[in-house]
Scaffold this motif. Sequence first.
Motif, PDB file in Angstrom:
ATOM      1  N   MET A 145     -73.215 -42.357  53.933  1.00  0.00           N
ATOM      2  CA  MET A 145     -74.662 -42.502  53.847  1.00  0.00           C
ATOM      3  C   MET A 145     -75.233 -41.361  53.008  1.00  0.00           C
ATOM      4  N   ILE A 146     -76.169 -41.687  52.133  1.00  0.00           N
ATOM      5  CA  ILE A 146     -76.825 -40.699  51.287  1.00  0.00           C
ATOM      6  C   ILE A 146     -78.269 -40.564  51.748  1.00  0.00           C
ATOM      7  N   THR A 147     -78.646 -39.342  52.113  1.00  0.00           N
ATOM      8  CA  THR A 147     -80.016 -39.066  52.518  1.00  0.00           C
ATOM      9  C   THR A 147     -80.571 -37.977  51.624  1.00  0.00           C
ATOM     10  N   ALA A 148     -81.687 -38.270  50.964  1.00  0.00           N
ATOM     11  CA  ALA A 148     -82.341 -37.300  50.090  1.00  0.00           C
ATOM     12  C   ALA A 148     -83.576 -36.749  50.800  1.00  0.00           C
ATOM     13  N   SER A 151     -87.513 -37.061  41.526  1.00  0.00           N
ATOM     14  CA  SER A 151     -87.662 -35.734  40.932  1.00  0.00           C
ATOM     15  C   SER A 151     -88.038 -34.661  41.941  1.00  0.00           C
ATOM     16  N   ASP A 152     -88.657 -35.047  43.056  1.00  0.00           N
ATOM     17  CA  ASP A 152     -89.096 -34.060  44.034  1.00  0.00           C
ATOM     18  C   ASP A 152     -88.068 -33.806  45.128  1.00  0.00           C
ATOM     19  N   VAL A 153     -86.876 -34.330  44.982  1.00  0.00           N
ATOM     20  CA  VAL A 153     -85.822 -34.130  45.968  1.00  0.00           C
ATOM     21  C   VAL A 153     -85.199 -32.746  45.773  1.00  0.00           C
ATOM     22  N   VAL A 154     -85.004 -32.015  46.897  1.00  0.00           N
ATOM     23  CA  VAL A 154     -84.380 -30.689  46.837  1.00  0.00           C
ATOM     24  C   VAL A 154     -83.033 -30.659  47.554  1.00  0.00           C
ATOM     25  N   TRP A 155     -82.740 -31.718  48.323  1.00  0.00           N
ATOM     26  CA  TRP A 155     -81.496 -31.725  49.103  1.00  0.00           C
ATOM     27  C   TRP A 155     -80.962 -33.149  49.201  1.00  0.00           C
ATOM     28  N   VAL A 156     -79.686 -33.294  48.854  1.00  0.00           N
ATOM     29  CA  VAL A 156     -79.009 -34.583  48.992  1.00  0.00           C
ATOM     30  C   VAL A 156     -77.862 -34.382  49.983  1.00  0.00           C
ATOM     31  N   ASP A 157     -77.939 -35.081  51.100  1.00  0.00           N
ATOM     32  CA  ASP A 157     -76.948 -34.940  52.175  1.00  0.00           C
ATOM     33  C   ASP A 157     -76.081 -36.192  52.208  1.00  0.00           C
ATOM     34  N   LEU A 158     -74.768 -36.005  52.018  1.00  0.00           N
ATOM     35  CA  LEU A 158     -73.817 -37.114  52.062  1.00  0.00           C
ATOM     36  C   LEU A 158     -73.040 -37.030  53.376  1.00  0.00           C
ATOM     37  N   LEU A 159     -73.240 -38.002  54.235  1.00  0.00           N
ATOM     38  CA  LEU A 159     -72.566 -38.059  55.526  1.00  0.00           C
ATOM     39  C   LEU A 159     -71.529 -39.178  55.492  1.00  0.00           C
ATOM     40  N   ARG A 160     -70.261 -38.774  55.603  1.00  0.00           N
ATOM     41  CA  ARG A 160     -69.128 -39.704  55.532  1.00  0.00           C
ATOM     42  C   ARG A 160     -69.270 -40.644  54.320  1.00  0.00           C
ATOM     43  N   PRO A 161     -69.386 -40.083  53.127  1.00  0.00           N
ATOM     44  CA  PRO A 161     -69.588 -40.944  51.940  1.00  0.00           C
ATOM     45  C   PRO A 161     -68.326 -41.708  51.573  1.00  0.00           C
ATOM     46  N   ASP A 162     -68.519 -42.922  51.071  1.00  0.00           N
ATOM     47  CA  ASP A 162     -67.391 -43.676  50.542  1.00  0.00           C
ATOM     48  C   ASP A 162     -67.312 -43.442  49.032  1.00  0.00           C
ATOM     49  N   LYS A 163     -66.368 -44.072  48.404  1.00  0.00           N
ATOM     50  CA  LYS A 163     -66.142 -43.851  46.968  1.00  0.00           C
ATOM     51  C   LYS A 163     -67.356 -44.240  46.145  1.00  0.00           C
ATOM     52  N   ALA A 164     -68.001 -45.356  46.490  1.00  0.00           N
ATOM     53  CA  ALA A 164     -69.168 -45.809  45.729  1.00  0.00           C
ATOM     54  C   ALA A 164     -70.306 -44.805  45.814  1.00  0.00           C
ATOM     55  N   GLU A 165     -70.506 -44.211  46.976  1.00  0.00           N
ATOM     56  CA  GLU A 165     -71.579 -43.223  47.120  1.00  0.00           C
ATOM     57  C   GLU A 165     -71.253 -41.948  46.361  1.00  0.00           C
ATOM     58  N   ASP A 166     -69.990 -41.546  46.353  1.00  0.00           N
ATOM     59  CA  ASP A 166     -69.593 -40.381  45.555  1.00  0.00           C
ATOM     60  C   ASP A 166     -69.876 -40.613  44.078  1.00  0.00           C
ATOM     61  N   VAL A 167     -69.506 -41.781  43.594  1.00  0.00           N
ATOM     62  CA  VAL A 167     -69.707 -42.105  42.178  1.00  0.00           C
ATOM     63  C   VAL A 167     -71.189 -42.138  41.837  1.00  0.00           C
ATOM     64  N   LEU A 168     -72.012 -42.670  42.743  1.00  0.00           N
ATOM     65  CA  LEU A 168     -73.447 -42.752  42.492  1.00  0.00           C
ATOM     66  C   LEU A 168     -74.063 -41.362  42.353  1.00  0.00           C
ATOM     67  N   VAL A 169     -73.727 -40.464  43.272  1.00  0.00           N
ATOM     68  CA  VAL A 169     -74.273 -39.104  43.204  1.00  0.00           C
ATOM     69  C   VAL A 169     -73.754 -38.379  41.965  1.00  0.00           C
ATOM     70  N   GLU A 170     -72.501 -38.580  41.642  1.00  0.00           N
ATOM     71  CA  GLU A 170     -71.943 -37.954  40.442  1.00  0.00           C
ATOM     72  C   GLU A 170     -72.645 -38.438  39.187  1.00  0.00           C
ATOM     73  N   SER A 171     -73.011 -39.720  39.138  1.00  0.00           N
ATOM     74  CA  SER A 171     -73.716 -40.251  37.971  1.00  0.00           C
ATOM     75  C   SER A 171     -75.134 -39.693  37.872  1.00  0.00           C
ATOM     76  N   PHE A 172     -75.771 -39.433  39.013  1.00  0.00           N
ATOM     77  CA  PHE A 172     -77.121 -38.882  39.005  1.00  0.00           C
ATOM     78  C   PHE A 172     -77.136 -37.413  38.585  1.00  0.00           C
ATOM     79  N   LEU A 173     -76.181 -36.644  39.078  1.00  0.00           N
ATOM     80  CA  LEU A 173     -76.237 -35.190  38.929  1.00  0.00           C
ATOM     81  C   LEU A 173     -75.244 -34.637  37.914  1.00  0.00           C
ATOM     82  N   GLY A 174     -74.301 -35.450  37.497  1.00  0.00           N
ATOM     83  CA  GLY A 174     -73.341 -34.999  36.495  1.00  0.00           C
ATOM     84  C   GLY A 174     -72.356 -33.971  36.996  1.00  0.00           C
ATOM     85  N   ILE A 175     -72.065 -33.990  38.288  1.00  0.00           N
ATOM     86  CA  ILE A 175     -71.082 -33.077  38.858  1.00  0.00           C
ATOM     87  C   ILE A 175     -70.064 -33.882  39.650  1.00  0.00           C
TER      88      ILE A 175
END
Length: 324
Positions: free
Chosen positions: A1-4, A25-49
């Motif tokens: 789960m991704i919670t911003a 744009s106003d998000v300061v914290w992204v919390d990934l709780l038990r993320p699956d592969k799709a959620e990891d890829v999504l956050v990586e695409s947003f933040l480039g890390i």
Amino acid sequence: MITAYRANGESVVISAEKPPASMPSDVVWVDLLRPDKAEDVLVESFLGIEVPTREDMKDIEPSSRLYTAKDAVFMTASLVCKAESGHPELTDVAFVLTKGLLITVRYDEPKAFDLFTAAMHRIPGGCATGTVLVTRLFETIIDRTAEILEIAVAKIDTLSLQVFGDRSGKRRPPHYLEAKLLDVASHHRLVAKTRDSLASLSRVMTFLYTVPTIQENRDARELCRTISRDIQSLSEHAAFISGNITFLLDASLGLIGVEQSAIIKIFSIASVVFLPPTLVASLYGMNFVHMPELQWTLGYPLALLAMVVSAIIPFYFFRWKGWL
């Protein structure tokens, strides 16, 4: 789960099935709780890390848990969870600080995170950036660790009274102290996990203090120093508690030894008491002419019954006294 989370504490759940076009744009914290592969890829695409995986966080090498890559700071700390369940565990949590944004990756739910999200809106000055937020989050984690140690102290004090007992002379249940050894082991496990967590947090805070974004922010820098001092104090306190647990363990074993010695003493006295009659019976036995029992029709079965009863009665008496 991704919670911003926004700076005021408001949260937005981001779904990998219906992802937004970009991270708000106003998000300061992204919390990934038990993320699956799709959620990891999504956050990586947003933040480039590259988001740390569970396997990455299990690496024990400091160079693999604390490092900087592509202007992002990666830190992995071991936190205590399930502290009140009787089966405390350590869970690895990754903290990634990049572009004024904090990303956390966790596969369990330490209570400190719930406490922090509930109090975000009450933080003085708010959490306008991930730099401020990460120091405030670590402050909450340390506060929660201190609370865990306080809970452990209260439980150990109660256990100490139970082990040493009161002065009323009330008889304890059988194997009472043996059962308390399990409680001692449970408390020792909690304190040991807490000490491991404090050692991990100490390394993280030492590394975080050297991060340029922390050095540029005076409040964050001073808070890092305060947290480091708190960690040192809590580590010393945890060591003191561990010493008390060791004393309690030694005392419990000593009391068990005293009780066992008393039981053996009773058995020894009983053996001495019955030794003279046994000696007389061994010498004279059945060597008498006039023995009325020789003419009893039921003499033999009654003798067998007497043997059985004489064995059963001491057995249940010893069990009632807690000697067996």
